[in-house]
Design an enzyme around this catalytic site. Sequence first.
Site, PDB file in Angstrom:
ATOM      1  CD  GLU A  96      -1.061  49.584 -13.704  1.00 32.87           C
ATOM      2  OE1 GLU A  96      -0.487  50.738 -13.627  1.00 32.87           O
ATOM      3  OE2 GLU A  96      -0.758  48.423 -14.061  1.00 32.87           O
TER       4      GLU A  96
HETATM    5  C1  TNX Z   1       2.778  49.692 -12.911  1.00 34.16           C
HETATM    6  S1  TNX Z   1       3.264  47.979 -10.397  1.00 34.16           S
HETATM    7  C2  TNX Z   1       2.458  48.329 -12.881  1.00 34.16           C
HETATM    8  C3  TNX Z   1       3.007  47.508 -13.947  1.00 34.16           C
HETATM    9  C4  TNX Z   1       3.983  48.210 -14.731  1.00 34.16           C
HETATM   10  C5  TNX Z   1       4.606  49.198 -13.786  1.00 34.16           C
HETATM   11  C6  TNX Z   1       5.966  49.801 -14.608  1.00 34.16           C
HETATM   12  C7  TNX Z   1       1.905  47.390 -10.554  1.00 34.16           C
HETATM   13  C8  TNX Z   1       1.339  46.759  -9.736  1.00 34.16           C
HETATM   14  N1  TNX Z   1       1.560  47.763 -11.874  1.00 34.16           N
HETATM   15  O1  TNX Z   1       2.053  46.760 -14.800  1.00 34.16           O
HETATM   16  O2  TNX Z   1       4.760  47.261 -15.299  1.00 34.16           O
HETATM   17  O3  TNX Z   1       4.013  49.994 -13.456  1.00 34.16           O
HETATM   18  O4  TNX Z   1       6.631  50.713 -13.907  1.00 34.16           O
END
Ligand code: TNX
Length: 519
Positions: A333
């Site tokens: 992300e």
């Molecule tokens: C996505 S999973 C994210 C996290 C969040 C999570 C909450 C991932 C690699 N990134 O930053 O905590 O969703 O479910």
Amino acid sequence: MPNCLTVFVGRRILAPLVAGFLVLGAQAQDGSSLIPRPQRMTTGEGSFSLNASTRIVHAAGQPAVQAVADHLAGLLRPSTGFALPTGSAAQQSGNLIRLEIVSKDSSLGREGYHLSVTPKGVTLKASRPAGLFYGVQTLRQLLPAAIEASTTQSAAWVIPAVEIRDRPEYGYRGAMLDVARHFFGVADVKRFIDLIAAYKMNILHLHLSDDQGWRIEIKSWPKLTEIGGSTQVGGGKGGFYTQEQYKEIVAYAAARHITIVPEIDMPGHTNAAIVSYPELNCRDTTHALYTGTAVGFSTFCTSRPGTYKFIDDVLRELAAITPGPWLHIGGDESHVTPKADYIQFMNKVQPMVSKYGKQVIGWDEIAHANLQKNTVVQYWADAGNSKMAVKKGAKVIMSPARKAYLDMQYDSTTRLGLHWAGFIEVDNAYQWDPATMEQGIGRQNILGVEAPLWTETIITMDDIEYMVFPRLPGIAEIGWTDPAQRDWKEYRVRLAAQAARFRAMGIDFYASPKVDWKQ
Ligand code: TNX
């Protein structure tokens, strides 16, 4: 060899004859409620009684085996009140639990074990101490649930006569704890380790940095923890592990045959680091600590040499206190990092990890970069990324959010958790096969499974337990048990039988309506 003619559980014959062994279905006290379900098990006649004269013995000069013996004794002493001395076996008679390393039984693999219980004694064999440790976890579940109590109980400490040959499906069987969104201290992490060890998991991934907090002491960049570690989601006081405390966690895990995978998430999810050292951002403006839960707004400056000097220092210090083979560099992300910069960044950071003798793990987005030979990709959201990674030669860890995320709510009434990947009831969390859920990854490219617990909404150890149990034993079974031997209808009966163990361990679990807990 115990007698293994026919095994009845209730009035039903629960299991087919497989390769000359009678494979058991479910029920407490005869070994058939084991989780993870063992590969092969036959029941015999009678049982072994653990008593005040039981000793746990092994061959002389094997400190790693002695450690497993001591671990077993440590598990059994509080509830039984027995002395259970451990040591090398000069004399071979008496009421004995024997632990043996065997070199000739290659079918047990690195982590398998062979457990034989007869009225005369218990013999546990494995080719390595790890296998003995997993055999010990099986032995625990063969005893009455009261064995898990922390105070002396009066119970008949009998172990049914069984013969079990067992080994895991996957070598990587993990859970992840996000200590960045909410910080959890050493005692909580140790309890988490104990809980996952009971189900034969062998990896604990610690998510050590994120926008809301930096949780590991880096001596060359002290403000990371001084400033970056000073808060958490909701504005609490946060916290961090000193390097000594981290080493203590690593050692505690190692004693339970669990490898710590530390994660420093980058180039996004880095607000806490940037607030501590604003020069890590491209604009040296003032930044503020962040206690909310939005994702994807921060990024390191990927064009400045200083950023890579910082990362090199962090990776060097972290590698020096991490005996396991992996360093996780996040990569998820990174919505405000231009794609070309992201790729260039990952291409630069991977060799830095190798330089310190470690192997890279990254979230599935890392597949966009050139992948080093050993880089492992952790599938969480985008199957396309994971397939691209496989095409580039990478191995994959399966953590599909819609199945394996322990922070997803069970249903719309769950008081904790998120639901962006859906509601995940206990049956849903269990019913998937890592090897087949996505076309184009392939069993041979999968290292194993990992269930992450993100902690935006998780504040206390009780909260952790409520989200983790009872889904985690199912994920552990997905990692351990041959998929051909897994079936929800049969599993739910075994899971119901675990409730007494959860209670004895003081676990605050979610009593899912999908399971008939009174069975
Ligand atoms: C996505 S999973 C994210 C996290 C969040 C999570 C909450 C991932 C690699 N990134 O930053 O905590 O969703 O479910």
